[in-house]
Design an enzyme around this catalytic site. Structure first.
Site, short mmCIF file in Angstrom:
data_model
loop_
_atom_site.label_atom_id
_atom_site.label_comp_id
_atom_site.label_asym_id
_atom_site.label_seq_id
_atom_site.Cartn_x
_atom_site.Cartn_y
_atom_site.Cartn_z
N THR B 72 -18.84 46.55 33.84
CA THR B 72 -19.05 45.87 32.56
C THR B 72 -17.79 45.12 32.14
O THR B 72 -17.86 43.98 31.67
CB THR B 72 -19.47 46.89 31.49
OG1 THR B 72 -20.74 47.43 31.86
CG2 THR B 72 -19.57 46.25 30.11
N ASN B 148 -31.03 46.28 39.78
CA ASN B 148 -30.91 47.73 39.58
C ASN B 148 -32.26 48.42 39.43
O ASN B 148 -32.40 49.58 39.78
CB ASN B 148 -30.03 48.03 38.36
CG ASN B 148 -30.36 47.18 37.15
OD1 ASN B 148 -30.54 45.96 37.28
ND2 ASN B 148 -30.44 47.79 35.99
N GLN B 176 -25.04 47.14 42.32
CA GLN B 176 -26.07 47.98 42.94
C GLN B 176 -26.14 47.81 44.45
O GLN B 176 -26.86 48.55 45.13
CB GLN B 176 -27.44 47.67 42.33
CG GLN B 176 -27.62 48.17 40.91
CD GLN B 176 -27.67 49.70 40.82
OE1 GLN B 176 -27.75 50.40 41.84
NE2 GLN B 176 -27.60 50.21 39.60
N HIS B 198 -18.97 53.92 40.25
CA HIS B 198 -19.85 55.09 40.09
C HIS B 198 -21.24 54.87 40.66
O HIS B 198 -22.10 55.74 40.53
CB HIS B 198 -19.92 55.51 38.62
CG HIS B 198 -20.80 54.66 37.76
ND1 HIS B 198 -22.02 55.09 37.31
CD2 HIS B 198 -20.65 53.41 37.29
CE1 HIS B 198 -22.57 54.14 36.57
NE2 HIS B 198 -21.76 53.11 36.54
N THR B 234 -1.99 50.55 32.08
CA THR B 234 -1.57 51.45 33.15
C THR B 234 -2.77 51.75 34.05
O THR B 234 -3.86 52.04 33.58
CB THR B 234 -0.99 52.75 32.56
OG1 THR B 234 0.18 52.39 31.81
CG2 THR B 234 -0.60 53.73 33.64
N CYS B 326 -29.35 52.66 32.37
CA CYS B 326 -28.05 52.63 31.70
C CYS B 326 -28.14 52.12 30.26
O CYS B 326 -27.12 51.90 29.64
CB CYS B 326 -27.08 51.75 32.47
SG CYS B 326 -27.09 51.99 34.23
#
Lengths: 381, 381
Positions: B72, B148, B176, B198, B234, B326
């Protein structure tokens, strides 16, 4: 030889309790919090519990907490969101972290006016000066709570009181303060607050933006509507769980830990003094007369070569920062030293020492031993 | 009863090899990659090694890989960066993920023109139609590589060839696709590609934006100059290490795993057919005639009540998605089903089944058993 890590302001290790809270999310608790089944619900509960813990540390309500991927994202998103087009005015300071200064400069290039209030020689900005910089078109006042280099605490509560009374929105980047001193959003009275997980024993890659009212906060990322629509993107469940555990950890016994870290600071000061007199060295502790974080000392060593000092300290397995650590290996005088008009002969070799919960008195004594040796070696070059 | 997780397109578990790569970063390898000492250098090397591994999976050069906190962020940042002000034109599709559609709508509200190409009834957009939508002021063409919900693979290579020949920049959200089918940036010929950690056994909270030329990519976040100045903040060292390991893992033996997952799909199809005939149920596999991901089946069950089906499947410990997972628990007909004109009597109860590396044949057989029971229970309500 034991490595001596005195760079907690750059980043902290993940403490065991934090890791323990994360591990289930790297094992069986792997659902997507948005999924409408058991795996999803479990992950959603994990995020929700962590949100409660972060809120509790800050004295906030859970719905005021927006999880982000880091403090930089929070700072960038807030500035970008509040200044969508040219015009309007931002008040900030000359000693902010680059994650405020860089987007502020980008706004300026796009036609937003930016005032950067300078600090005094102690590295502290004056609240009234900040207020005086405000104008009718000022849309945000952003002042860090504690400076990453000097540890100097800024009068954010007073700024929020003065500026808030006149209706200005106030943000504080509290990345270096949370977990080191008490930080309560109600006491401070700010509208927005940034927190960095990896400065308080959570992993790198998670942060929080507190928003007093969600209505004043533009969405940071658009997508699947996560974080109540304010930050799209599948939640970083393991890191969020870790951040929750870290907040719980630092909240418990914070006062006791502060006084312990202050004690380490007293040893540091005493031993630094002894070292300087012993070696015949001139040192200057920056922001000495300011209220400072209990874990930070920024010290200028007059006449020493910085590169050589870093080399010797590296050989002695001592990890410290020169200038600000997060900014890519630059060893030139930092913008903070420059803004506070630090004397050039000390600023040329300024080292930041910062400690944390795992640091012991023995570590400080060992540090001073190795530091003294390094000073002598470099002086006799 | 063993939980049956058939929602790999929503998110994947972190595989043991990935977790192993992460753990040192949650223990002793905790430095800040920007710190100029041993702790920092070690973390920097970890990031660098992971970058090599991600690049290797995509057929890219390491310097073309920018780590982000999620897909995203990559999608938002690219759109925001390429369309800083009103005017100019974006070509995308009606079946993109919300992390493209939502920022595209925000651009539109700001005066950017957006064309959303619709797919055919198989859920696939036509490359020539995408090209025909391009105009002299088109600044970006963004088409997902695999959908997806349906798993339908889009002709991104052809689009990049056609649009690239005319000088348009082409982006693909390959979230995907990566790890499920071969994805090579040179073969595809795209300028930008988004990857979501993920979805391929890395943890939630890490992604990648590939950029053919760094000069065409505006910075995603401004701050400490990390990622060569393209993404301040970071680095999320543990998740980046995990993503590297995940990419290495899926790269090895990808063809073998694809054929294994195709085999699971054949079993799925056969058993679904048997189930439908046995129960006397009318089912429609969406995008059946399209090239699809080997792990995805999106099935419409004619006349069944979706909420009841989800309830029964939850009771049977089966995790699947309805519509897109999602996007926050909505069970209305998804924008993808709508865009592809899916028949309403099937679309009303459409379930997405998606599997992954840990899924076995026995899991698929068990799924079908429980699915059959659920169908019968719901039908006899």
């Amino acid at each position: 030889m034991k490595a001596l890590y005195f760079d907690y302001n750059a980043t902290t290790p993940v403490l065991p309790e934090v890791r323990e809270a994360m591990l289930p999310c790297l094992e069986n608790n792997y659902g997507n919090p948005s999924s409408p089944h058991g795996f999803g619900l479990k992950a959603k509960l994990t995020v929700s519990e962590a949100r409660n813990r972060v809120a509790a540390l800050l004295g906030a309500a859970p719905e005021q907490i927006v999880f982000t991927s880091c403090a930089t994202e929070a700072n960038n998103g807030l500035l970008r969101g509040l200044f969508p087009e040219k015009g309007a005015h931002l008040v900030t300071t000359a000693i902010e972290h680059p994650s405020i200064l860089a987007p502020a400069a980008a706004l300026e290039a796009r036609g937003v006016e930016v005032t950067r209030v300078r600090p005094n020689r102690n590295g502290v900005v004056d609240a009234q000066t900040v207020l005086d910089a405000c104008r009718p078109d000022t849309r945000l006042v952003s002042v860090m709570l504690a400076n990453n280099e000097t540890g100097a605490i800024q009068p954010v509560g007073e700024i929020a009181r003065l500026a808030g009374a006149e209706g200005y929105l106030v943000h504080t980047d509290a990345s270096q303060a949370v977990g080191k001193i008490p930080v309560d959003v109600e006491t401070l009275g700010v509208d927005f607050l940034t927190l960095a997980g990896h400065k308080l024993y959570a992993p790198k890659g998670v942060g929080t933006l507190y928003a007093r009212s969600r209505r004043t906060l533009p969405p940071l990322l658009l997508g699947g509507g996560q974080e109540g629509g304010l930050r799209g993107g599948t939640e970083n469940v393991p890191h969020i769980a870790g951040l929750g555990a870290a907040c719980e950890l630092v909240r418990n016994g914070l006062e006791r830990e502060i006084s312990r870290q202050r004690g380490l600071g007293e040893i540091f000061d005493r031993e630094l003094d002894r070292l300087a007199r012993g070696v015949g060295l001139d040192v200057l502790v920056l922001s000495r007369d300011a209220g400072r974080l209990p874990n930070t000392r920024f010290v200028g060593f007059k006449g020493l070569d910085l590169a050589r000092m870093l080399e010797e300290l590296a050989l002695a397995d001592v990890a410290v920062s020169a200038g600000a650590a997060c900014h890519g290996g630059e060893t030139s005088i930092s913008h903070v030293l420059e803004a506070m008009d630090a004397p050039a002969d000390y600023a040329g070799c300024a080292l930041r020492f910062s400690w944390g919960r795992p640091t012991t008195e023995q570590d400080v004594m060992d540090l001073m031993q190795r530091l003294g040796d390094a000073c002598q070696t470099v002086r006799s070059d």
